[in-house]
Design a protein around this motif. Structure first.
Motif, PDB file in Angstrom:
ATOM      1  N   LYS A  49      46.910  37.784  38.754  1.00 58.41           N
ATOM      2  CA  LYS A  49      46.296  37.199  37.671  1.00 58.41           C
ATOM      3  C   LYS A  49      47.225  35.927  37.869  1.00 58.41           C
ATOM      4  CE  LYS A  49      43.608  35.726  34.042  1.00 58.41           C
ATOM      5  NZ  LYS A  49      43.213  36.288  32.393  1.00 58.41           N
TER       6      LYS A  49
ATOM      7  N   SER B  35      48.825  31.466  37.261  1.00 64.18           N
ATOM      8  CA  SER B  35      47.955  30.756  36.624  1.00 64.18           C
ATOM      9  C   SER B  35      46.617  29.822  36.207  1.00 64.18           C
ATOM     10  CB  SER B  35      49.202  29.757  36.337  1.00 64.18           C
ATOM     11  OG  SER B  35      49.183  29.302  37.773  1.00 64.18           O
ATOM     12  N   ASN B  36      45.948  30.032  37.489  1.00 68.13           N
ATOM     13  CA  ASN B  36      44.514  29.373  37.094  1.00 68.13           C
ATOM     14  C   ASN B  36      43.740  29.952  36.109  1.00 68.13           C
ATOM     15  OD1 ASN B  36      44.218  30.668  39.320  1.00 68.13           O
ATOM     16  ND2 ASN B  36      43.650  29.018  40.988  1.00 68.13           N
ATOM     17  N   GLY B  37      44.561  31.235  35.990  1.00 66.51           N
ATOM     18  CA  GLY B  37      42.955  32.510  35.419  1.00 66.51           C
ATOM     19  C   GLY B  37      42.045  32.596  36.450  1.00 66.51           C
ATOM     20  N   LYS B  38      43.003  32.719  37.973  1.00 69.39           N
ATOM     21  CA  LYS B  38      41.638  33.425  39.022  1.00 69.39           C
ATOM     22  C   LYS B  38      42.881  34.769  39.672  1.00 69.39           C
ATOM     23  CE  LYS B  38      38.603  29.577  40.085  1.00 69.39           C
ATOM     24  NZ  LYS B  38      38.391  28.542  41.062  1.00 69.39           N
ATOM     25  N   TRP B  39      42.033  35.541  40.506  1.00 70.68           N
ATOM     26  CA  TRP B  39      42.404  36.552  40.869  1.00 70.68           C
ATOM     27  C   TRP B  39      42.905  36.882  42.286  1.00 70.68           C
ATOM     28  CZ3 TRP B  39      44.126  40.974  38.145  1.00 70.68           C
ATOM     29  CH2 TRP B  39      43.941  41.187  36.207  1.00 70.68           C
TER      30      TRP B  39
END
Length: 309
Positions: free
Chosen positions: A6, A8-12
């Motif tokens: 995951k 830092s921008n919340g995406k995987w």
């Protein structure tokens, strides 16, 4: 097993091992991010792993379209005629001008079809067909080198030309050939009012059906006085109409190489022309560039296309 992370921008993202690089002896990996959920990343990673297991995985190149097209034309030029290479260079510029900066892997079928439609609105169907053929060759080569997964040119169709019924009805019939009497009149005018070689040149064209490039490439060794024939094995290529920058190329197709039986009258005309040419060579001396062309200029160089017709 893929490594999921995951960001830092919340995406995987996922990272999948491609195995050992035989040259560097280091592990190769592929990473892709931008997935909204862990499940999406895992699904995409599994698809890549299956491709690797089945030997179907291709790591697409980041090379731009322009860079690859310029590499391709060098390969193409190794087995193509100069005239064909010149045409392909001109055709591929219609793609480079729009996609040059894009990675070649980013050019989708939709993008390609859109460009073909745009070109069809500006140029003739025949010319766009040539551009499309060039595009197909470029992308086919990229697929063969395993630089892209899919060929965006597959099954792309050229738009049908728009036909206006009124234009067809109002269009005057084009004259595609001369009637026998018209041809005789034209040749008589070429003999009485034309330049020195016009009568022989146009008579040869009329009696043999040669293309102008084939005619200008004829040498005396192609003329068989015993068999009353002319052997066609080459064509003159001179795009700049420069008397010294011509090339002799093979005909467009193998079927274009042929022997043509000629009329006795034309045989006599050619023999008289040969005698005159020999006299001219003696007069010109070292100033005559003797390359054995039948339809040579007064300096021995072949005639130019622009000087005929």
């Amino acid at each position: 097993m893929a490594y999921l992370r995951k960001r830092s921008n919340g995406k995987w993202s996922y990272t999948v091992s491609l195995g050992m690089d035989p040259l560097t002896q280091k592990q190769k990996q592929i990473t892709k991010s931008g997935f909204l959920t862990k499940k999406e990343a895992a699904s995409a990673a599994r698809k890549v792993e299956l491709e690797i297991e089945n030997g179907e995985f291709i790591k697409e190149t980041k090379t731009t379209f322009e860079s690859f097209a310029l590499e391709w034309i060098k390969v193409y030029a190794q087995n193509a005629k100069v005239s064909s290479v010149r045409a392909r260079n001109k055709e591929m510029k219609h793609f480079i001008s729009v996609w040059g900066h894009l990675p070649i892997k980013k050019i989708s079928k939709h993008i390609y079809q859109k460009r073909i439609v745009e070109l069809s609105e500006k140029y003739s169907r025949n010319y766009v067909s040539g551009i499309h053929a060039c595009g197909r060759m470029i992308f086919k080569h990229a697929v063969e080198l395993e630089l892209i997964k899919h060929n965006p040119t597959e099954n792309v169709q050229l738009p049908k030309p728009k036909v206006n019924i009124e234009d067809i009805e109002n269009q005057e019939n084009e004259v595609k050939f001369l009637e026998k009497e018209e041809l005789a009149h034209f040749l008589q005018l070429a003999k009485s009012d034309g330049l020195e070689m016009d009568y022989l040149l146009f008579t040869t064209l009329a009696y043999t059906g040669l293309r102008i490039g084939e005619l200008l490439a004829l040498k005396w060794s192609d003329f068989n006085t015993e068999a009353n024939s002319i052997r066609v094995t080459k064509t003159l290529y001179n795009p700049r109409n420069n008397i010294k920058e011509y090339e002799l190329l093979t005909p467009k197709t193998v079927g274009s190489i042929r022997t043509i039986r000629i009329d006795t009258m034309l045989v006599k005309m050619l023999k008289r022309h040969e005698i005159k040419q020999k006299e001219l060579k003696l007069q010109q001396g070292d100033f005559y560039n003797d390359n054995k062309f039948i339809f040579a200029r007064n300096d021995g160089h072949p005639q130019l296309n622009k000087d005929i017709g």
